[in-house]
Motif scaffolding. Structure first.
Motif, PDB file in Angstrom:
ATOM      1  N   LEU A  80       0.833  -1.215   0.000  1.00 38.18           N
ATOM      2  CA  LEU A  80       0.000   0.000   0.000  1.00 38.18           C
ATOM      3  C   LEU A  80       0.863   1.259   0.000  1.00 38.18           C
ATOM      4  O   LEU A  80       0.585   2.215  -0.728  1.00 38.18           O
ATOM      5  CB  LEU A  80      -0.937  -0.008   1.210  1.00 38.18           C
ATOM      6  N   ILE A  81       1.917   1.262   0.819  1.00 39.56           N
ATOM      7  CA  ILE A  81       2.792   2.438   0.866  1.00 39.56           C
ATOM      8  C   ILE A  81       3.506   2.623  -0.472  1.00 39.56           C
ATOM      9  O   ILE A  81       3.618   3.742  -0.983  1.00 39.56           O
ATOM     10  CB  ILE A  81       3.814   2.316   2.007  1.00 39.56           C
ATOM     11  N   GLU A  82       3.984   1.525  -1.044  1.00 33.47           N
ATOM     12  CA  GLU A  82       4.683   1.608  -2.333  1.00 33.47           C
ATOM     13  C   GLU A  82       3.766   2.186  -3.411  1.00 33.47           C
ATOM     14  O   GLU A  82       4.174   3.051  -4.204  1.00 33.47           O
ATOM     15  CB  GLU A  82       5.177   0.228  -2.748  1.00 33.47           C
ATOM     16  N   LEU A  83       2.526   1.735  -3.434  1.00 31.29           N
ATOM     17  CA  LEU A  83       1.576   2.252  -4.419  1.00 31.29           C
ATOM     18  C   LEU A  83       1.295   3.738  -4.197  1.00 31.29           C
ATOM     19  O   LEU A  83       1.157   4.508  -5.151  1.00 31.29           O
ATOM     20  CB  LEU A  83       0.268   1.455  -4.359  1.00 31.29           C
ATOM     21  N   ALA A  84       1.224   4.144  -2.936  1.00 30.78           N
ATOM     22  CA  ALA A  84       0.981   5.559  -2.632  1.00 30.78           C
ATOM     23  C   ALA A  84       2.173   6.414  -3.051  1.00 30.78           C
ATOM     24  O   ALA A  84       2.000   7.489  -3.640  1.00 30.78           O
ATOM     25  CB  ALA A  84       0.691   5.736  -1.144  1.00 30.78           C
ATOM     26  N   LEU A  85       3.389   5.947  -2.754  1.00 31.79           N
ATOM     27  CA  LEU A  85       4.585   6.696  -3.128  1.00 31.79           C
ATOM     28  C   LEU A  85       4.735   6.798  -4.640  1.00 31.79           C
ATOM     29  O   LEU A  85       5.332   7.753  -5.152  1.00 31.79           O
ATOM     30  CB  LEU A  85       5.828   6.038  -2.518  1.00 31.79           C
ATOM     31  N   ARG A  86       4.168   5.832  -5.351  1.00 34.61           N
ATOM     32  CA  ARG A  86       4.236   5.849  -6.817  1.00 34.61           C
ATOM     33  C   ARG A  86       3.064   6.598  -7.440  1.00 34.61           C
ATOM     34  O   ARG A  86       2.908   6.615  -8.665  1.00 34.61           O
ATOM     35  CB  ARG A  86       4.296   4.422  -7.358  1.00 34.61           C
ATOM     36  N   GLY A  87       2.228   7.189  -6.602  1.00 32.64           N
ATOM     37  CA  GLY A  87       1.129   7.990  -7.116  1.00 32.64           C
ATOM     38  C   GLY A  87      -0.035   7.208  -7.682  1.00 32.64           C
ATOM     39  O   GLY A  87      -0.825   7.724  -8.481  1.00 32.64           O
ATOM     40  N   ARG A  88      -0.194   5.943  -7.253  1.00 35.11           N
ATOM     41  CA  ARG A  88      -1.288   5.118  -7.775  1.00 35.11           C
ATOM     42  C   ARG A  88      -2.519   5.123  -6.858  1.00 35.11           C
ATOM     43  O   ARG A  88      -3.640   4.952  -7.324  1.00 35.11           O
ATOM     44  CB  ARG A  88      -0.824   3.671  -7.975  1.00 35.11           C
ATOM     45  N   ILE A  89      -2.333   5.276  -5.565  1.00 34.43           N
ATOM     46  CA  ILE A  89      -3.458   5.329  -4.636  1.00 34.43           C
ATOM     47  C   ILE A  89      -3.245   6.483  -3.654  1.00 34.43           C
ATOM     48  O   ILE A  89      -2.143   7.011  -3.541  1.00 34.43           O
ATOM     49  CB  ILE A  89      -3.630   4.007  -3.845  1.00 34.43           C
ATOM     50  N   ARG A  90      -4.295   6.851  -2.964  1.00 31.61           N
ATOM     51  CA  ARG A  90      -4.224   7.904  -1.950  1.00 31.61           C
ATOM     52  C   ARG A  90      -5.338   7.693  -0.940  1.00 31.61           C
ATOM     53  O   ARG A  90      -6.270   6.902  -1.169  1.00 31.61           O
ATOM     54  CB  ARG A  90      -4.367   9.284  -2.585  1.00 31.61           C
TER      55      ARG A  90
END
Length: 285
Positions: A80-90
């Motif tokens: 989840l954190i990786e996806l957030a850092l990559r701008g995919r989720i928030r």
């Protein structure tokens, strides 16, 4: 939830007026992610999940501790954190009714593939849900900890093995077969000790020589990795090689960092909201 332990005495981008298309924004986010930590190896890029597993693996044996029952959920938090850092989720925006981290839902920001199998599978799950879920619920669903049979489809299977194979492809681990009395088990000993040592050194220095005493000035991936290492019960592996005095300093500073109120800290830095939300989820579990 894991707890920090101490040794007895060796016993233990500014916004542009013209909005970029989603694909360009995602590519820019990925580039920013690669440039965020100047000390990272330019040859090998690891995801947070790969770093957590690498920290948890026994170098020669090639498997994690049989007593570690936290790493599975910790790896899902890392996704989840990786996806957030990559701008995919928030996280959904703050509101009067939903202002606590654990109440705010995870929203899809972009479904542009990342190129990582586990990240992209998770993206598809988040996109496919009829109603948005919270960070804590997503960690449970991805781990398979749900009583709802209709939501078992969101479980990520064989996560450790899939991450280990990715590390094998990157030349950091190797694959072997070991016999454990009644069964054979595939193991993944460390073959590139330099990369693991670099990772350990980076975390040690972040708590010692490069200590900032302000989480909002820390590199976000370093902050995320400290949170995930603690949540996955592999933090001891990071500081175990330190002398007693440095070990105590590093552990005390880490404890102070992780004892901060996620609600307060998340409100100070939007870019790290998901990191604090994952910490809040593990603090509650």
């Amino acid at each position: 939830m894991t707890t920090l332990t101490h040794r007895g005495r060796r016993a233990e981008a500014g916004r542009n007026s013209d909005k970029k298309p989603d694909g360009e924004e995602d590519a820019a986010a990925d580039r920013d992610l690669n440039d965020e930590d100047p000390d990272d190896s330019k040859d090998i890029r690891l995801t947070l999940m790969e770093e957590v597993l690498l920290l948890g693996l026994k170098d020669k044996e090639g498997y994690t501790s049989f007593w570690n029952d936290c790493i599975s959920s910790g790896l899902r938090g890392g996704i989840l954190i990786e996806l957030a850092l990559r701008g995919r989720i928030r996280l959904e925006p703050l509101s009067i009714r939903k202002k606590r981290l654990l109440e705010r839902k995870v929203l899809l920001k972009s479904d542009t593939p990342t190129g990582d199998v586990l990240l992209d599978e998770t993206l598809r799950h988040i996109k496919a849900t009829e109603s948005a879920e919270t960070v804590q619920t997503w960690i449970e669903l991805l781990t398979g900890e749900t009583w709802n049979p209709f939501k078992l489809q969101y479980q990520l299977r064989n996560v450790r093995e899939r991450i280990a194979k990715a590390l094998v492809e990157k030349g950091i681990l190797t694959t072997e077969k070991q016999n454990f009395l009644l069964f054979d088990m595939t193991t993944h000993p460390v073959s590139n000790a330099t990369e693991k040592q670099r990772l350990v050194k980076k975390l040690q220095e972040s708590m010692l020589e490069r200590w900032i005493n302000d989480p909002h000035r820390m590199d976000r991936r370093t902050l995320a990795l400290l949170v995930l290492a603690h949540s996955s019960d592999v933090l001891e592996n990071v500081f175990a090689s330190l002398a007693d005095d440095k070990y105590d300093v590093a552990m005390n500073r880490t404890k102070d960092l992780l004892d901060m109120d996620p609600e307060v800290e998340a409100a100070k830095a939007r870019g790290a909201e998901m990191i604090w939300a994952v910490l809040a989820a593990f603090n509650k579990s």
